[in-house]
Design a protein around this motif. Structure first.
Motif, PDB file in Angstrom:
ATOM      1  N   GLU A   1       6.474 -21.762 -31.761  1.00  0.00           N
ATOM      2  CA  GLU A   1       7.332 -20.904 -30.924  1.00  0.00           C
ATOM      3  C   GLU A   1       8.119 -21.740 -29.925  1.00  0.00           C
ATOM      4  O   GLU A   1       9.313 -21.510 -29.704  1.00  0.00           O
ATOM      5  CB  GLU A   1       6.476 -19.870 -30.196  1.00  0.00           C
ATOM      6  CG  GLU A   1       5.908 -18.784 -31.087  1.00  0.00           C
ATOM      7  CD  GLU A   1       4.999 -17.835 -30.341  1.00  0.00           C
ATOM      8  OE1 GLU A   1       4.811 -16.698 -30.809  1.00  0.00           O
ATOM      9  OE2 GLU A   1       4.463 -18.226 -29.277  1.00  0.00           O
ATOM     10  N   LYS A   2       7.460 -22.719 -29.320  1.00  0.00           N
ATOM     11  CA  LYS A   2       8.139 -23.588 -28.358  1.00  0.00           C
ATOM     12  C   LYS A   2       9.292 -24.339 -29.027  1.00  0.00           C
ATOM     13  O   LYS A   2      10.395 -24.435 -28.485  1.00  0.00           O
ATOM     14  CB  LYS A   2       7.149 -24.603 -27.765  1.00  0.00           C
ATOM     15  CG  LYS A   2       6.169 -24.023 -26.761  1.00  0.00           C
ATOM     16  CD  LYS A   2       5.258 -25.126 -26.218  1.00  0.00           C
ATOM     17  CE  LYS A   2       4.269 -24.579 -25.221  1.00  0.00           C
ATOM     18  NZ  LYS A   2       3.351 -25.628 -24.701  1.00  0.00           N
TER      19      LYS A   2
ATOM     20  N   SER B   1       4.964 -21.907 -21.406  1.00  0.00           N
ATOM     21  CA  SER B   1       3.608 -22.446 -21.219  1.00  0.00           C
ATOM     22  C   SER B   1       2.572 -21.746 -22.094  1.00  0.00           C
ATOM     23  O   SER B   1       1.579 -22.362 -22.498  1.00  0.00           O
ATOM     24  CB  SER B   1       3.195 -22.353 -19.750  1.00  0.00           C
ATOM     25  OG  SER B   1       3.221 -20.996 -19.309  1.00  0.00           O
ATOM     26  N   ASN B   2       2.792 -20.458 -22.377  1.00  0.00           N
ATOM     27  CA  ASN B   2       1.809 -19.708 -23.161  1.00  0.00           C
ATOM     28  C   ASN B   2       2.210 -19.562 -24.623  1.00  0.00           C
ATOM     29  O   ASN B   2       1.655 -18.729 -25.347  1.00  0.00           O
ATOM     30  CB  ASN B   2       1.598 -18.318 -22.555  1.00  0.00           C
ATOM     31  CG  ASN B   2       0.982 -18.388 -21.170  1.00  0.00           C
ATOM     32  OD1 ASN B   2       0.094 -19.213 -20.932  1.00  0.00           O
ATOM     33  ND2 ASN B   2       1.441 -17.545 -20.265  1.00  0.00           N
ATOM     34  N   ARG B   3       3.177 -20.337 -25.060  1.00  0.00           N
ATOM     35  CA  ARG B   3       3.667 -20.266 -26.434  1.00  0.00           C
ATOM     36  C   ARG B   3       2.973 -21.306 -27.306  1.00  0.00           C
ATOM     37  O   ARG B   3       2.652 -22.412 -26.840  1.00  0.00           O
ATOM     38  CB  ARG B   3       5.176 -20.506 -26.470  1.00  0.00           C
ATOM     39  CG  ARG B   3       5.981 -19.471 -25.696  1.00  0.00           C
ATOM     40  CD  ARG B   3       6.033 -18.169 -26.460  1.00  0.00           C
ATOM     41  NE  ARG B   3       6.589 -17.090 -25.648  1.00  0.00           N
ATOM     42  CZ  ARG B   3       6.728 -15.843 -26.086  1.00  0.00           C
ATOM     43  NH1 ARG B   3       6.340 -15.521 -27.300  1.00  0.00           N
ATOM     44  NH2 ARG B   3       7.220 -14.918 -25.294  1.00  0.00           N
ATOM     45  N   ASN B   4       2.760 -20.949 -28.582  1.00  0.00           N
ATOM     46  CA  ASN B   4       2.210 -21.953 -29.481  1.00  0.00           C
ATOM     47  C   ASN B   4       3.275 -22.978 -29.816  1.00  0.00           C
ATOM     48  O   ASN B   4       4.457 -22.812 -29.471  1.00  0.00           O
ATOM     49  CB  ASN B   4       1.620 -21.310 -30.748  1.00  0.00           C
ATOM     50  CG  ASN B   4       2.664 -20.607 -31.605  1.00  0.00           C
ATOM     51  OD1 ASN B   4       3.743 -21.142 -31.818  1.00  0.00           O
ATOM     52  ND2 ASN B   4       2.329 -19.420 -32.098  1.00  0.00           N
TER      53      ASN B   4
ATOM     54  N   ASP C   1       9.591 -19.021 -19.795  1.00  0.00           N
ATOM     55  CA  ASP C   1       8.277 -19.646 -19.648  1.00  0.00           C
ATOM     56  C   ASP C   1       7.706 -19.950 -21.028  1.00  0.00           C
ATOM     57  O   ASP C   1       7.422 -19.032 -21.810  1.00  0.00           O
ATOM     58  CB  ASP C   1       7.350 -18.701 -18.871  1.00  0.00           C
ATOM     59  CG  ASP C   1       5.980 -19.326 -18.613  1.00  0.00           C
ATOM     60  OD1 ASP C   1       5.798 -20.525 -18.928  1.00  0.00           O
ATOM     61  OD2 ASP C   1       5.093 -18.607 -18.105  1.00  0.00           O
TER      62      ASP C   1
ATOM     63  N   GLU D   1       9.790  -9.129 -29.550  1.00  0.00           N
ATOM     64  CA  GLU D   1       9.537  -9.358 -28.124  1.00  0.00           C
ATOM     65  C   GLU D   1      10.812  -9.242 -27.289  1.00  0.00           C
ATOM     66  O   GLU D   1      10.748  -9.233 -26.050  1.00  0.00           O
ATOM     67  CB  GLU D   1       8.937 -10.747 -27.908  1.00  0.00           C
ATOM     68  CG  GLU D   1       7.501 -10.898 -28.355  1.00  0.00           C
ATOM     69  CD  GLU D   1       6.922 -12.226 -27.921  1.00  0.00           C
ATOM     70  OE1 GLU D   1       6.951 -12.515 -26.704  1.00  0.00           O
ATOM     71  OE2 GLU D   1       6.479 -12.993 -28.796  1.00  0.00           O
TER      72      GLU D   1
END
Length: 377
Positions: free
Chosen positions: A322-323, A316-319, A314, A361
């Motif tokens: 990071e993406k 979607s919540n990555r800056n 996922d 992580e």
């Protein structure tokens, strides 16, 4: 060995072997000739002008075509000799030529083997080390193979004194297939005191060599054979090694092939631990602590266990950075930090910090050689 897979036609095989017997033609030149001419047989019939355009082929090699009949005679003798002695000639024309060898540019274009095993195994581990193995080194070798037996890998080594022969014998003891890659001609077991072990290997594994029966054994054969051990191994474990020696050569080659290299840490006061400790220090090998290290690196699961697959990553919540990095590694699986920097256009300083955060992580793993691998995807 029963061959049930597709083999080249006899005439094609004759010319292939004949060309391989020509002096001054190593794997690189041989592969260039085949790539340009289409086949070994075509090389002898191409117009002179076209032959001279073949990469790596000059006027001296052009003269080899005048030796066509003599080379074919030698090829016929070799084919007949191997058939009588039960040696299989593997060529890159064969459909069962080891895929692990094919991908390496410096791999042999043909080799000789005897035994009942296959060289396209599902899993493999190379184990190498000093010829002057200590009691600790021998014990560690046996323990490593006993622990790895649950994963059923083929064990690859070089039939030499010390760690090599211990690895072969330990594999036989736990019922694992093992492959002995020799630096001597296929008809000459070296050292001779390992003949009984070599004969036992033939029952479930293979003894192989790129050197034809009756050929001359030279010191240079042994460093050269190390590239085959490295190629055939999905992971390589160095158990004991001095500061210099064949085991370190094999480790360096495996590292250059992007293989997973492991080293067993040893006593700081033992000269036969210097090589392993230096490999770990220079980050050219992971420290080996148990079979889980290999299983994790190669994504192995035990028989009967279902492979655990993580849900889709996922993002979607990555800056944005990071993406970019995670998508880059999803495409490449693993890559050196310089390549990540170039591919993502993120400056090296911020990138190093970002990679460390992702590693904490549990999303990526750092590897020797400043490489990073995406885990589980």
């Amino acid at each position: 060995m029963t061959n049930t897979t597709q083999s080249p036609n006899p005439e094609e095989l004759r010319y292939f072997i004949a060309l391989s017997l020509a002096p001054k033609i190593g794997p690189g030149i041989f592969k260039a000739i085949i790539a340009y001419a289409g086949s070994a047989q075509n090389f002898f019939s191409l117009p002179k002008g076209k032959v001279l355009k073949t990469p790596k082929v000059g006027s001296k090699l052009l003269e080899l075509r005048n030796q066509e009949q003599e080379l074919l005679r030698k090829a016929d003798e070799l084919i007949s000799s191997c058939a009588k002695s039960g040696y299989r000639i593997f060529t890159s024309l064969d459909s069962d030529f080891p895929t692990r060898l094919k991908v390496q540019e410096d791999s042999p274009v043909l080799f000789f083997a005897k035994g009942s095993g296959s060289l396209n195994f599902d899993r493999s581990v190379g184990i190498v080390g000093t010829r002057s193995a200590t009691t600790y080194g021998k014990s560690a070798t046996r323990k490593i193979i006993e622990d790895l037996a649950i994963y059923q890998p083929a064990i690859i080594s070089g039939l030499a004194y010390g760690i090599d022969i211990e690895a072969h014998r330990a594999a036989l003891a736990v019922g694992l297939p093992t492959v002995a890659v020799m630096g001597s001609p296929i008809n000459q077991i070296y050292p001779a005191v390992h003949r009984k072990t070599a004969e036992s290997i033939l029952e479930t594994g293979l003894v192989m060599s790129e050197y034809a029966p009756g050929s001359k054994m030279t010191p240079g054969n042994f460093p050269a054979r190390n590239r085959i051990i490295a190629s055939l191994s999905d992971a390589l474990i160095v158990v004991e090694a001095a500061e210099k020696g064949g085991a370190l050569i094999t480790a360096e080659i495996a590292y250059s092939y992007d293989k997973d290299v492991f080293a067993v840490p040893g006593n700081l006061q033992s000269p036969f631990s210097e090589g392993c400790n230096q490999l770990i220090k220079k980050m050219k090998a992971n420290i080996y602590t148990g079979p889980g290290d290999i299983a994790e690196a190669l994504f192995w699961v035990k028989p009967g266990e279902k492979e655990v697959k993580k849900p889709a990553l996922d993002l979607s919540n990555r800056n944005s950075d990071e993406k970019i990095v995670l998508e880059f590694l999803m495409d490449k699986n693993e890559s050196e930090i310089d390549q990540i920097c170039y591919g993502t256009e993120i400056p090296l300083g911020p990138l190093a910090s970002l990679l460390l955060s992702l590693e904490f992580e549990g999303l990526i793993k750092s590897l020797p050689g400043k490489k990073y691998k995406l885990l589980g995807y």
